[in-house]
Design a protein around this motif. Structure first.
Motif, short mmCIF file in Angstrom:
data_model
loop_
_atom_site.label_atom_id
_atom_site.label_comp_id
_atom_site.label_asym_id
_atom_site.label_seq_id
_atom_site.Cartn_x
_atom_site.Cartn_y
_atom_site.Cartn_z
N SER A 67 0.83 -1.21 0.00
CA SER A 67 0.00 0.00 0.00
C SER A 67 0.86 1.26 0.00
N LEU A 68 2.01 1.22 0.68
CA LEU A 68 2.92 2.37 0.65
C LEU A 68 3.51 2.56 -0.74
N THR A 71 0.87 4.05 -2.91
CA THR A 71 0.65 5.46 -2.58
C THR A 71 1.78 6.36 -3.09
N CYS A 74 2.75 4.86 -7.21
CA CYS A 74 1.61 4.58 -8.08
C CYS A 74 1.71 3.23 -8.77
#
Length: 93
Positions: A67-68, A71, A74
Motif C-alpha cells: 500500500s505504501l 501510494t 503509483c
C-alpha cells in the motif's frame, strides 16, 4: 466475499486483515481474562496484548509495504512494463 478476493485487491485484503485482527484481539482478551481468573496473575493481559501486536504487525507487513508503494510510486510492484525492445520489472527499480 472477503475470502475470494483477499489475495488480489489491496483494499479487500486490508479489510480481511482488519477482520482477522479484530477476531485475534477479542480472542486474546477472552483468553487473558480466563487466565487471570484462573490464576490471579494480572500480567497475562499485557503479555497477550504484546503477542497479538507482534502477530498483527508480522501479518500485515507485506500489505503495508504494497500500500505504501502504491501510494508513493503509483504501482503495486507486481506490474511489468513492456516496450518493443525493452522489458522493465518495476519491482527491481
Amino acid at each position: 466475499m472477503f475470502m475470494a478476493d483477499r489475495h488480489n485487491a489491496l483494499n479487500i485484503r486490508g479489510a480481511f486483515l482488519h477482520l482477522i485482527a479484530d477476531a485475534a484481539v477479542s480472542l486474546g482478551a477472552v483468553l487473558a481474562n480466563i487466565a487471570i481468573v484462573a490464576t490471579g496473575w494480572l500480567w497475562f493481559d499485557p503479555i497477550i496484548s504484546l503477542i497479538i501486536v507482534v502477530v498483527i504487525v508480522l501479518g500485515t507487513w507485506q500489505w503495508f509495504q504494497e500500500s505504501l508503494n502504491l501510494t508513493l510510486f503509483c504501482h503495486s510492484g507486481k506490474i511489468k512494463i513492456r516496450a518493443k525492445f525493452l522489458t522493465v520489472d518495476i519491482a527491481s527499480i
